[in-house]
Design a protein around this motif. Structure first.
Motif, PDB file in Angstrom:
ATOM      1  N   CYS A  84       0.846  -1.189   0.000  1.00  0.00           N
ATOM      2  CA  CYS A  84       0.000   0.000   0.000  1.00  0.00           C
ATOM      3  C   CYS A  84       0.883   1.240   0.000  1.00  0.00           C
ATOM      4  CB  CYS A  84      -0.914  -0.004   1.218  1.00  0.00           C
ATOM      5  SG  CYS A  84      -2.121   1.330   1.204  1.00  0.00           S
ATOM      6  N   MET A  85       0.684   2.100  -0.976  1.00  0.00           N
ATOM      7  CA  MET A  85       1.512   3.301  -1.121  1.00  0.00           C
ATOM      8  C   MET A  85       0.804   4.555  -0.629  1.00  0.00           C
ATOM      9  SD  MET A  85       2.951   2.380  -4.920  1.00  0.00           S
ATOM     10  CE  MET A  85       3.512   4.025  -5.203  1.00  0.00           C
ATOM     11  N   GLU A  86      -0.511   4.582  -0.723  1.00  0.00           N
ATOM     12  CA  GLU A  86      -1.261   5.796  -0.372  1.00  0.00           C
ATOM     13  C   GLU A  86      -2.686   5.426   0.002  1.00  0.00           C
ATOM     14  OE1 GLU A  86      -2.808   9.906  -2.511  1.00  0.00           O
ATOM     15  OE2 GLU A  86      -1.423   8.605  -3.575  1.00  0.00           O
ATOM     16  N   ILE A  87      -3.224   6.144   0.989  1.00  0.00           N
ATOM     17  CA  ILE A  87      -4.612   5.955   1.413  1.00  0.00           C
ATOM     18  C   ILE A  87      -5.254   7.323   1.537  1.00  0.00           C
ATOM     19  CG2 ILE A  87      -6.127   5.096   3.238  1.00  0.00           C
ATOM     20  CD1 ILE A  87      -3.668   3.333   4.078  1.00  0.00           C
ATOM     21  N   GLN A  88      -6.437   7.471   0.969  1.00  0.00           N
ATOM     22  CA  GLN A  88      -7.193   8.712   1.106  1.00  0.00           C
ATOM     23  C   GLN A  88      -8.613   8.345   1.538  1.00  0.00           C
ATOM     24  OE1 GLN A  88      -6.973  10.400  -2.833  1.00  0.00           O
ATOM     25  NE2 GLN A  88      -5.080  11.481  -2.373  1.00  0.00           N
ATOM     26  N   LYS A  89      -9.138   9.098   2.500  1.00  0.00           N
ATOM     27  CA  LYS A  89     -10.512   8.876   2.964  1.00  0.00           C
ATOM     28  C   LYS A  89     -11.280  10.178   2.835  1.00  0.00           C
ATOM     29  CE  LYS A  89      -9.286   5.324   6.313  1.00  0.00           C
ATOM     30  NZ  LYS A  89      -9.268   4.976   7.731  1.00  0.00           N
ATOM     31  N   GLU A  90     -12.556  10.016   2.490  1.00  0.00           N
ATOM     32  CA  GLU A  90     -13.429  11.184   2.355  1.00  0.00           C
ATOM     33  C   GLU A  90     -14.823  10.818   2.821  1.00  0.00           C
ATOM     34  OE1 GLU A  90     -15.134  14.163  -1.135  1.00  0.00           O
ATOM     35  OE2 GLU A  90     -13.504  12.782  -1.593  1.00  0.00           O
ATOM     36  N   TYR A  91     -15.400  11.649   3.673  1.00  0.00           N
ATOM     37  CA  TYR A  91     -16.770  11.447   4.139  1.00  0.00           C
ATOM     38  C   TYR A  91     -17.696  12.220   3.216  1.00  0.00           C
ATOM     39  CZ  TYR A  91     -14.677   9.479   8.282  1.00  0.00           C
ATOM     40  OH  TYR A  91     -13.935   8.694   9.126  1.00  0.00           O
ATOM     41  N   LEU A  92     -18.742  11.549   2.774  1.00  0.00           N
ATOM     42  CA  LEU A  92     -19.694  12.177   1.847  1.00  0.00           C
ATOM     43  C   LEU A  92     -21.045  12.354   2.519  1.00  0.00           C
ATOM     44  CD1 LEU A  92     -18.781   9.971  -1.215  1.00  0.00           C
ATOM     45  CD2 LEU A  92     -17.885  12.214  -0.666  1.00  0.00           C
TER      46      LEU A  92
END
Length: 92
Positions: A84-92
């Motif tokens: 795993c190189m990158e993780i992005q989280k977003e709440y919608l």
């Protein structure tokens, strides 16, 4: 609450698109069966050692959505075939 998580992976064991797709398809299928998420490959479809996967879960609370995604992330990171190189989280 809707939580979107995108993860970018490096797949050093893949030496062709066919090998990469086998890893990606297997992990996406197992993740969708094991957890309450939808999943899709959203980038790097034609690159043989990288992929970006998106996972979405819907829950009654932010905490429950976050907990589900943490389980998904631990499961994904347990696969020795990729990093795993990158993780992005977003709440919608």
């Amino acid at each position: 609450m809707i939580l979107l998580m995108e993860c970018e992976f490096f797949i050093p064991t893949a030496h062709s698109l066919k090998e990469k797709r086998a890893v990606v398809k297997s992990m996406m299928t197992r993740t969708k069966q094991k957890f309450n998420v939808s999943a899709a490959e959203v980038d790097h479809q034609e690159v043989w050692q990288r992929t970006r996967l998106a996972f979405v879960t819907v829950s009654s609370s932010k905490e429950a959505a976050e907990r589900e995604m943490e389980h998904v992330l631990r499961f994904l990171e347990s696969n020795p075939s990729w990093e795993c190189m990158e993780i992005q989280k977003e709440y919608l």
